[in-house]
Design an enzyme around this catalytic site. Structure first.
Site, PDB file in Angstrom:
ATOM      1  N   ASP A 185       9.314 -77.827 -43.847  1.00 19.17           N
ATOM      2  CA  ASP A 185       9.042 -76.471 -43.349  1.00 19.17           C
ATOM      3  C   ASP A 185      10.317 -75.639 -43.372  1.00 19.17           C
ATOM      4  O   ASP A 185      10.282 -74.451 -43.048  1.00 19.17           O
ATOM      5  CB  ASP A 185       8.484 -76.550 -41.919  1.00 19.17           C
ATOM      6  CG  ASP A 185       8.072 -75.186 -41.377  1.00 19.17           C
ATOM      7  OD1 ASP A 185       7.479 -74.389 -42.144  1.00 19.17           O
ATOM      8  OD2 ASP A 185       8.339 -74.898 -40.190  1.00 19.17           O
TER       9      ASP A 185
ATOM     10  N   GLY B 279      16.066 -72.938 -31.966  1.00 17.78           N
ATOM     11  CA  GLY B 279      17.314 -73.343 -32.602  1.00 17.78           C
ATOM     12  C   GLY B 279      18.380 -72.287 -32.356  1.00 17.78           C
ATOM     13  O   GLY B 279      18.090 -71.088 -32.311  1.00 17.78           O
TER      14      GLY B 279
ATOM     15  N   ARG C  27      15.984 -78.039 -39.638  1.00 12.03           N
ATOM     16  CA  ARG C  27      16.678 -77.002 -40.395  1.00 12.03           C
ATOM     17  C   ARG C  27      16.980 -77.573 -41.773  1.00 12.03           C
ATOM     18  O   ARG C  27      17.240 -78.772 -41.904  1.00 12.03           O
ATOM     19  CB  ARG C  27      18.004 -76.605 -39.725  1.00 12.03           C
ATOM     20  CG  ARG C  27      17.872 -75.734 -38.483  1.00 12.03           C
ATOM     21  CD  ARG C  27      17.385 -74.325 -38.821  1.00 12.03           C
ATOM     22  NE  ARG C  27      17.318 -73.464 -37.637  1.00 12.03           N
ATOM     23  CZ  ARG C  27      16.237 -73.329 -36.869  1.00 12.03           C
ATOM     24  NH1 ARG C  27      15.143 -74.007 -37.138  1.00 12.03           N
ATOM     25  NH2 ARG C  27      16.254 -72.499 -35.833  1.00 12.03           N
TER      26      ARG C  27
ATOM     27  N   GLY D   3      13.824 -84.708 -29.080  1.00 11.43           N
ATOM     28  CA  GLY D   3      13.795 -83.583 -28.134  1.00 11.43           C
ATOM     29  C   GLY D   3      12.351 -83.314 -27.751  1.00 11.43           C
ATOM     30  O   GLY D   3      11.472 -84.152 -27.941  1.00 11.43           O
ATOM     31  N   ARG D   4      12.122 -82.121 -27.265  1.00 12.50           N
ATOM     32  CA  ARG D   4      10.766 -81.782 -26.823  1.00 12.50           C
ATOM     33  C   ARG D   4       9.766 -81.877 -27.968  1.00 12.50           C
ATOM     34  O   ARG D   4       8.668 -82.402 -27.813  1.00 12.50           O
ATOM     35  CB  ARG D   4      10.723 -80.352 -26.282  1.00 12.50           C
ATOM     36  CG  ARG D   4      11.652 -80.077 -25.143  1.00 12.50           C
ATOM     37  CD  ARG D   4      11.672 -78.566 -24.853  1.00 12.50           C
ATOM     38  NE  ARG D   4      12.851 -78.212 -24.107  1.00 12.50           N
ATOM     39  CZ  ARG D   4      14.039 -77.962 -24.645  1.00 12.50           C
ATOM     40  NH1 ARG D   4      14.208 -78.007 -25.960  1.00 12.50           N
ATOM     41  NH2 ARG D   4      15.058 -77.659 -23.887  1.00 12.50           N
ATOM     42  N   ILE D   5      10.154 -81.355 -29.117  1.00 17.43           N
ATOM     43  CA  ILE D   5       9.215 -81.301 -30.241  1.00 17.43           C
ATOM     44  C   ILE D   5       8.971 -82.704 -30.799  1.00 17.43           C
ATOM     45  O   ILE D   5       7.828 -83.112 -31.010  1.00 17.43           O
ATOM     46  CB  ILE D   5       9.745 -80.349 -31.336  1.00 17.43           C
ATOM     47  CG1 ILE D   5       9.812 -78.915 -30.787  1.00 17.43           C
ATOM     48  CG2 ILE D   5       8.842 -80.413 -32.576  1.00 17.43           C
ATOM     49  CD1 ILE D   5      10.599 -77.943 -31.662  1.00 17.43           C
TER      50      ILE D   5
ATOM     51  N   SER E 156       6.695 -72.426 -35.622  1.00 16.55           N
ATOM     52  CA  SER E 156       6.269 -71.817 -34.347  1.00 16.55           C
ATOM     53  C   SER E 156       5.258 -70.687 -34.555  1.00 16.55           C
ATOM     54  O   SER E 156       4.925 -69.972 -33.604  1.00 16.55           O
ATOM     55  CB  SER E 156       7.492 -71.280 -33.596  1.00 16.55           C
ATOM     56  OG  SER E 156       8.066 -70.185 -34.288  1.00 16.55           O
TER      57      SER E 156
ATOM     58  N   HIS F 238       8.967 -72.006 -43.329  1.00 19.60           N
ATOM     59  CA  HIS F 238       9.492 -71.963 -41.952  1.00 19.60           C
ATOM     60  C   HIS F 238       8.503 -71.291 -40.987  1.00 19.60           C
ATOM     61  O   HIS F 238       8.789 -70.231 -40.411  1.00 19.60           O
ATOM     62  CB  HIS F 238      10.857 -71.245 -41.912  1.00 19.60           C
ATOM     63  CG  HIS F 238      11.691 -71.638 -40.716  1.00 19.60           C
ATOM     64  ND1 HIS F 238      13.063 -71.654 -40.723  1.00 19.60           N
ATOM     65  CD2 HIS F 238      11.335 -72.043 -39.464  1.00 19.60           C
ATOM     66  CE1 HIS F 238      13.508 -72.036 -39.541  1.00 19.60           C
ATOM     67  NE2 HIS F 238      12.475 -72.283 -38.751  1.00 19.60           N
TER      68      HIS F 238
HETATM   69  C1  GLV Z   1      12.486 -72.075 -35.317  1.00 23.88           C
HETATM   70  O1  GLV Z   1      12.927 -72.708 -36.237  1.00 23.88           O
HETATM   71  C2  GLV Z   1      13.200 -71.823 -34.113  1.00 23.88           C
HETATM   72  O2  GLV Z   1      14.371 -72.225 -33.995  1.00 23.88           O
HETATM   73  O3  GLV Z   1      12.628 -71.178 -33.226  1.00 23.88           O
HETATM   74  C1  GLV Z   2      14.523 -78.864 -29.871  1.00 24.41           C
HETATM   75  O1  GLV Z   2      14.575 -78.119 -30.804  1.00 24.41           O
HETATM   76  C2  GLV Z   2      13.310 -79.257 -29.192  1.00 24.41           C
HETATM   77  O2  GLV Z   2      12.858 -78.479 -28.324  1.00 24.41           O
HETATM   78  O3  GLV Z   2      12.779 -80.321 -29.555  1.00 24.41           O
END
Ligand code: GLV
Ligand code: GLV
Length: 327
Positions: free
Chosen positions: A263, A79, A239, A157-159, A290, A287
């Site tokens: 989270d 982020g 967020r 997005g990716r996640i 990751s 949080h």
């Molecule tokens: C976690 O929230 C990040 O943005 O890496």
């Molecule tokens: C964005 O935060 C992603 O990688 O999904």
């Protein structure tokens, strides 16, 4: 003399620090709490690079204190809502971040939060310790299953994409997504692009993985919670500020929705007397999306490599520059 790098935390995984130690003069904030604003403003003066984390707000005022030798701000995060991107771009300062390496770990944590919430994992565990486990019961601690349900993902997005792929193997009936653009790859999980109200009205589980931007700030307001099913479970891995948190509290209290797993919150950390902590139908994590050892090591190394690429005069070799295609 060696280029100077400001590192805003003392506890950066050493694999990342070791990449920087020999070549550069490191100025490391050495207290356990996030660097106070005044210290950031003072310590950024004269540095060539900043290694920061998501608790450090990097804006025009900070950049004004830095001096024109500052070439790169590398954040150990995916982020970038804490960074005023256009101010850096105007000054031709490169922006590093850490996408990709945290996709799996963050998706895994979102699944953990989803299951913890839907199956009362936290409350059931606490009940054991509180002596409330009196006998096996046909109805006690009953939650709700994922198989056959509709999942809505806000921000593919990716996640979000990885969460959807994993959920397919849970035999969910359907995955809806809300995203600015159509994602062709959503055919991997038969994902259907819908508008926001459609997603809210039809999903049994609403999962947020959108980036925080001016457009997504407070998108989960009382209107949004009112669109959702009374049985819906809301999971936020994005967020805190994508949610109007008072609206979430009201929705949980009034059973406008069934439960939430978050989270991320506003503020972080949440004070322990905060109203959200008193709600039985809310699971809160600090949080840690990751937070695997592997991912945090990689995040630290990529952040360091982003800095090295710019300071060595090869910015095109940054492993993860913000705004670059495919990053
Ligand atoms: C976690 O929230 C990040 O943005 O890496
Ligand atoms: C964005 O935060 C992603 O990688 O999904």
């Amino acid at each position: 003399s060696k280029p100077k790098i400001l590192i805003t935390r003392p506890d950066i995984p050493v694999a990342g620090l070791n990449l920087l130690r020999k070549r550069y003069h490191l100025i490391i904030w050495d207290k356990p709490e996030p660097i106070p604003r005044a210290e950031l403003l003072a310590k950024i003066y004269g540095v060539d690079a900043v290694f920061c984390v998501l608790t450090d707000k990097i804006d025009n005022e900070v950049l004004d204190h830095a001096g024109s030798q500052l070439k790169v701000v590398a954040s150990m995060s995916v982020g970038l809502d804490h960074i005023d991107i256009s101010s850096l771009q105007k000054r031709d300062i490169k922006i590093g971040y850490t996408p990709n390496v945290l996709t799996e770990s963050t998706a895994e944590l979102i699944i953990a939060l989803l299951l913890a919430t839907s199956r009362n994992v936290v409350h059931a565990n606490l009940a054991v310790y509180k002596g409330e486990w009196t006998s096996w019961s046909p109805v006690w601690m009953c939650g709700t299953g994922l198989a056959g349900k509709v999942v809505g993902i806000v921000g593919l997005g990716r996640i979000g994409f990885r969460v959807a792929e994993i959920l397919k193997s849970f035999n969910v009936a359907k995955i809806l997504y809300f995203n600015r653009t159509v994602k062709e790859e959503a055919s991997n999980f038969d994902g259907e692009k819908v508008d926001f109200p459609m997603l809210l009205q039809n999903s049994d589980f609403v999962i947020v993985t959108v980036a925080l931007t001016p457009q997504t700030r407070y998108m989960f307001n009382s209107w949004a919670f009112n669109q959702m099913k009374k049985t819906a479970i809301f999971v936020n891995g994005s967020r805190g500020d994508v949610v109007d948190q008072q609206a979430l509290i009201d929705a949980l209290k009034n059973n406008t929705i069934a439960a939430a797993g978050v989270d991320v919150t506003t503020p972080e950390p949440l004070p322990i007397d905060h109203e959200l902590l008193g709600l039985e139908n809310c699971v809160i994590l600090p949080h840690i999306g990751s937070a695997t050892i592997e991912t945090r090591n990689e995040m630290a190394c990529i952040t360091a490599k982003n800095i090295i690429a710019v300071l060595e005069g090869n910015p095109e070799e940054m492993p993860a520059e913000y705004g670059k295609v495919n990053s």
